[in-house]
Design a protein around this motif. Structure first.
Motif, PDB file in Angstrom:
ATOM      1  N   LYS A   8       1.341   5.162   0.166  1.00  0.00           N
ATOM      2  CA  LYS A   8       1.720   4.995  -1.243  1.00  0.00           C
ATOM      3  C   LYS A   8       0.499   4.779  -2.122  1.00  0.00           C
ATOM      4  CE  LYS A   8       4.294   1.353  -0.444  1.00  0.00           C
ATOM      5  NZ  LYS A   8       4.030   1.159   1.006  1.00  0.00           N
ATOM      6  N   SER A   9      -0.331   3.822  -1.750  1.00  0.00           N
ATOM      7  CA  SER A   9      -1.491   3.515  -2.590  1.00  0.00           C
ATOM      8  C   SER A   9      -2.430   4.717  -2.661  1.00  0.00           C
ATOM      9  CB  SER A   9      -2.245   2.304  -2.050  1.00  0.00           C
ATOM     10  OG  SER A   9      -1.443   1.158  -2.138  1.00  0.00           O
ATOM     11  N   THR A  10      -2.590   5.401  -1.554  1.00  0.00           N
ATOM     12  CA  THR A  10      -3.464   6.574  -1.537  1.00  0.00           C
ATOM     13  C   THR A  10      -2.935   7.630  -2.509  1.00  0.00           C
ATOM     14  OG1 THR A  10      -3.956   6.081   0.770  1.00  0.00           O
ATOM     15  CG2 THR A  10      -4.531   8.275  -0.019  1.00  0.00           C
ATOM     16  N   PRO A  53      -2.934  -1.996 -10.224  1.00  0.00           N
ATOM     17  CA  PRO A  53      -3.275  -1.771  -8.823  1.00  0.00           C
ATOM     18  C   PRO A  53      -2.571  -2.763  -7.918  1.00  0.00           C
ATOM     19  CG  PRO A  53      -5.041  -2.954  -9.901  1.00  0.00           C
ATOM     20  CD  PRO A  53      -4.011  -2.682 -10.960  1.00  0.00           C
ATOM     21  N   GLN A  54      -2.530  -2.420  -6.632  1.00  0.00           N
ATOM     22  CA  GLN A  54      -1.873  -3.311  -5.672  1.00  0.00           C
ATOM     23  C   GLN A  54      -2.531  -4.683  -5.683  1.00  0.00           C
ATOM     24  OE1 GLN A  54      -1.274  -1.503  -1.869  1.00  0.00           O
ATOM     25  NE2 GLN A  54      -0.641  -3.403  -0.902  1.00  0.00           N
ATOM     26  N   GLU A  55      -3.854  -4.692  -5.723  1.00  0.00           N
ATOM     27  CA  GLU A  55      -4.583  -5.961  -5.742  1.00  0.00           C
ATOM     28  C   GLU A  55      -5.075  -6.217  -7.154  1.00  0.00           C
ATOM     29  OE1 GLU A  55      -7.667  -7.411  -2.600  1.00  0.00           O
ATOM     30  OE2 GLU A  55      -7.248  -5.306  -2.219  1.00  0.00           O
ATOM     31  N   LEU A  96       2.500   1.565 -11.290  1.00  0.00           N
ATOM     32  CA  LEU A  96       2.496   0.205 -10.741  1.00  0.00           C
ATOM     33  C   LEU A  96       2.542   0.272  -9.221  1.00  0.00           C
ATOM     34  CD1 LEU A  96       5.088   0.001 -13.261  1.00  0.00           C
ATOM     35  CD2 LEU A  96       3.788  -2.114 -13.244  1.00  0.00           C
ATOM     36  N   ASP A  97       1.506  -0.233  -8.578  1.00  0.00           N
ATOM     37  CA  ASP A  97       1.451  -0.221  -7.110  1.00  0.00           C
ATOM     38  C   ASP A  97       1.888  -1.595  -6.598  1.00  0.00           C
ATOM     39  OD1 ASP A  97       1.042   0.491  -4.527  1.00  0.00           O
ATOM     40  OD2 ASP A  97      -1.116   0.898  -4.714  1.00  0.00           O
ATOM     41  N   GLU A  98       3.073  -1.629  -6.023  1.00  0.00           N
ATOM     42  CA  GLU A  98       3.649  -2.874  -5.503  1.00  0.00           C
ATOM     43  C   GLU A  98       3.583  -4.004  -6.529  1.00  0.00           C
ATOM     44  OE1 GLU A  98       3.540  -3.735  -1.615  1.00  0.00           O
ATOM     45  OE2 GLU A  98       3.171  -1.695  -0.945  1.00  0.00           O
ATOM     46  N   PRO A  99       4.312  -3.832  -7.657  1.00  0.00           N
ATOM     47  CA  PRO A  99       4.150  -4.797  -8.744  1.00  0.00           C
ATOM     48  C   PRO A  99       4.521  -6.232  -8.398  1.00  0.00           C
ATOM     49  CG  PRO A  99       5.964  -3.273  -9.181  1.00  0.00           C
ATOM     50  CD  PRO A  99       5.221  -2.729  -8.015  1.00  0.00           C
TER      51      PRO A  99
HETATM   52 MG   LIG Z   1      -0.425   0.066  -0.774  1.00  0.00          MG
END
Ligand SMILES: [Mg+2]
Ligand SMILES: Nc1ncnc2c1ncn2[C@@H]1O[C@H](COP(=O)(O)OP(=O)(O)O)[C@@H](O)[C@H]1O
Lengths: 277, 304
Positions: free
Chosen positions: B40-42, B80-82, B156-159
């Motif tokens: 997903k993030s990629t 971002p996720q982080e 939104l990556d894993e909000p």
């Molecule tokens: Mg991810």
């Protein structure tokens, strides 16, 4: 330009394309305010200490002149001042091109935030360098002005030139260091090692406090690979006319420019590789 | 807004994203649902024009990210996720600083910061250092930051990963607000409830591939039954119980800690279980969820 193929409403990125590095520099300079006090105190305090200590203290014990210009021997403080000024610029580089880079990539991940904006990796790197240049300029100008006040410059007008020699030395050491930092994924104390095993020996063995020729031959290579030595010698030539053959002056310039250009290319490549994986 | 065909990302020999196809329409909220490591993030990084694809076609806002990275990023908002907020600046300082990277004049940034802090319900903490904010507040601030350039597409990556339930609901509420205003959203998550809440349409991804696509309701209808009976017999007795239940319901899933029986009427299943003389230690009937869809498609649960 392919502006005609843009879909409706596409915002232009033109200002960022031109000014991205300046936005980063603006941010870095504001961030430096947090330790602005250290910058000012260090920038003024260390030349005061060194010039006073070496010029007034140590120099009184030195009977044999260590250097001379076209008009005969020069004071010891005149001899060391260019070296100290370049060292000050290099010290700025060791602070700004190590932890700031590690912090941006790893500890606080700030570079990844910038990465999502129109600012390109090379602009991010460029902005950091611009901000460090500003800090170096402050430090080296302060040094040159204080050196002038202490009578440590061969010719007063060199107060205008020596800061730039300092910056050459600072970047020639700093940009390769920045490239190294940009490749680190973990802090295993590498920066302390750089400080102890690269910066300190370089500081001691680059003809800083006595001419390189006084050292035994097998230690001369440290001077030859050291941006500090090359920049210092340039500074001495400019300040009091140290007699250096023309070819050697050319070598000083070529080594410094080579390290700066090579360092910058490596920085750009590492920033781009890392941020665009 | 986004069109991907055969989109692929390789890291050396490893294929992180393995030829995925999807499209995102204007005003839509689109999701990628999948477990950790699904890619997903990629995918988000490729769409966000910060990672070059290894294969396939991709256009974002009508442009190819390989050629128009800065122009695309100028119009995206990225969460971002982080979190990568600047902890030493204030909440307001983060928004203003970030806006500058888009070439927005400082005075405009300051004005937008005030509005966005209001939107993120952070007006009272505007001048607090980010390091002093709670996880939920930081996440809302990151969303506010992503809006500072008035993006056409918000990613939104894993909000809500890592947030407590209350903070999640506050955040979802803010995202609903954006949806109502017509903002196009692309969301990744490994929480099925988040996908059900936020996404009008989603793809289920696993090992870099798309397993299914549709609205949450469609996916549940297609891959699961209406209801599920969850039965626990105790760890070492689930298998044996499942053998007795082989004929019951539409389908069975045997998990280490429980047996799931899929059927249109869950209560009827409980009666049949009792009729076969089985006494589960606990039992409950619930509606099917995307979790069940994922289980059906991959044989695994979303969160291991
Ligand atoms: Mg991810
Ligand atoms: N820069 C990278 N180098 C090598 N492998 C990577 C890199 N980024 C991600 N991966 C791998 O790709 C896979 C997908 O990762 P990711 O996209 O982060 O998944 P998700 O966001 O769905 O959890 C993982 O197995 C991860 O380890």
């Amino acid at each position: 330009m392919s502006t005609t193929t843009l879909p409706d409403g596409a915002a232009p990125e033109a200002p960022v394309r031109r000014l991205g590095a300046w936005y980063v520099a603006e941010y870095r300079l504001r961030a430096m305010k947090a330790y602005g006090w250290t910058i000012v105190v260090g920038g003024l305090g260390s030349p005061l200490l060194y010039l006073l200590g070496l010029g007034m203290g140590l120099a009184t014990f030195i009977d044999t002149p260590v250097a001379s210009g076209p008009h005969g021997p020069v004071d010891y403080v005149v001899f060391v001042a260019p070296a100290l000024l370049v060292t000050a610029a290099i010290s700025v580089a060791t602070e700004e091109f190590t932890y700031v880079i590690m912090e941006g990539f790893r500890w606080r991940k700030l570079f990844w935030g910038v990465n999502a904006t129109p600012v390109e990796p090379s602009q991010l790197a460029g902005g950091i360098v611009i901000a460090v240049l500003v800090r170096m300029l402050f430090t080296t100008v302060a040094y040159a002005v204080l050196a002038l006040a202490f009578g440590a410059l061969g010719h007063p007008w060199t107060v205008l030139v020596l800061p730039f020699v300092g910056i050459l030395g600072g970047l020639a050491f700093g940009l390769p260091l920045m490239a190294y930092s940009a490749g680190l994924t973990e802090d295993k104390g590498q920066f302390a090692i750089v400080q102890r095993f690269i910066f300190t020996p370089m500081f001691l063995f680059s003809g800083t406090f006595y001419p390189l020729s006084t050292l035994p031959g097998w230690l001369h290579w440290i001077g030859w690979v050291s941006p500090l030595w090359h920049a210092t010698q340039l500074g001495r030539v400019i300040s009091y006319g140290e007699s250096e053959p023309g070819w050697l002056i050319a070598v000083h310039v070529v080594v410094l420019v080579g390290l700066i250009v090579g360092g910058w290319l490596a920085v750009r490549r590492r920033f781009t590789r890392r941020l665009r994986a | 807004m986004v069109a991907a065909r055969g989109l692929t990302k390789r890291f050396g020999d490893f294929v992180a994203v393995d030829g995925i196809d999807f499209e995102v329409a204007p005003g839509e909220s689109f999701g990628l649902l999948g477990p950790n490591g699904a890619g997903k993030s990629t995918t988000m990084r490729m769409v966000g024009a910060v990672s070059a694809r290894s294969g396939g076609d991709l256009t974002v806002l009508g442009l190819d990210p390989d050629d128009h990275g800065p122009r695309i990023r100028a119009q995206l908002g990225v969460v971002p996720q982080e979190d990568n907020l600047d902890g030493e600046l204030t909440a307001r300082g983060n928004l203003v600083t970030y806006g500058r990277y888009f070439g927005i004049p400082r005075s405009v940034c300051a004005q937008r910061a005030t509005e966005l802090l209001e939107f993120a319900q952070l007006s009272e903490r505007a001048d607090a250092k980010v390091d002093e904010l709670s996880g939920g507040m930081k996440r809302r601030l990151t969303i506010a930051r992503a809006l500072v350039n008035e993006p056409r597409l918000l990613m939104l990556d894993e909000p809500t990963t890592g947030l407590d339930p209350q903070a999640r609901h506050i955040l979802w509420d803010r995202l609903f607000r954006l949806k109502e205003q017509g903002t196009t959203l692309v969301v990744t998550t490994h929480f099925m409830d988040e996908a059900e809440q936020l996404c009008e349409r989603l793809v289920v991804v696993d090992h870099g591939q798309i397993m299914a696509e549709g609205s949450p309701a469609e996916l549940i209808r297609r891959y699961s039954s209406r209801e599920v009976a969850e039965l626990r017999f105790g760890t070492d007795r689930n298998e044996a119980a499942a053998r007795v239940l082989a004929e019951v319901g539409d389908r069975l899933e045997i998990l280490p800690d429980r047996v799931l029986v899929y059927a249109s009427d869950g209560e009827a299943i409980l009666e049949q279980v009792a009729a076969r003389g089985l006494r589960p230690t606990t039992s409950l009937v619930r509606r099917s969820s995307l979790e069940d869809v994922f289980l059906r498609l991959t044989g695994r649960s979303l969160i291991e």
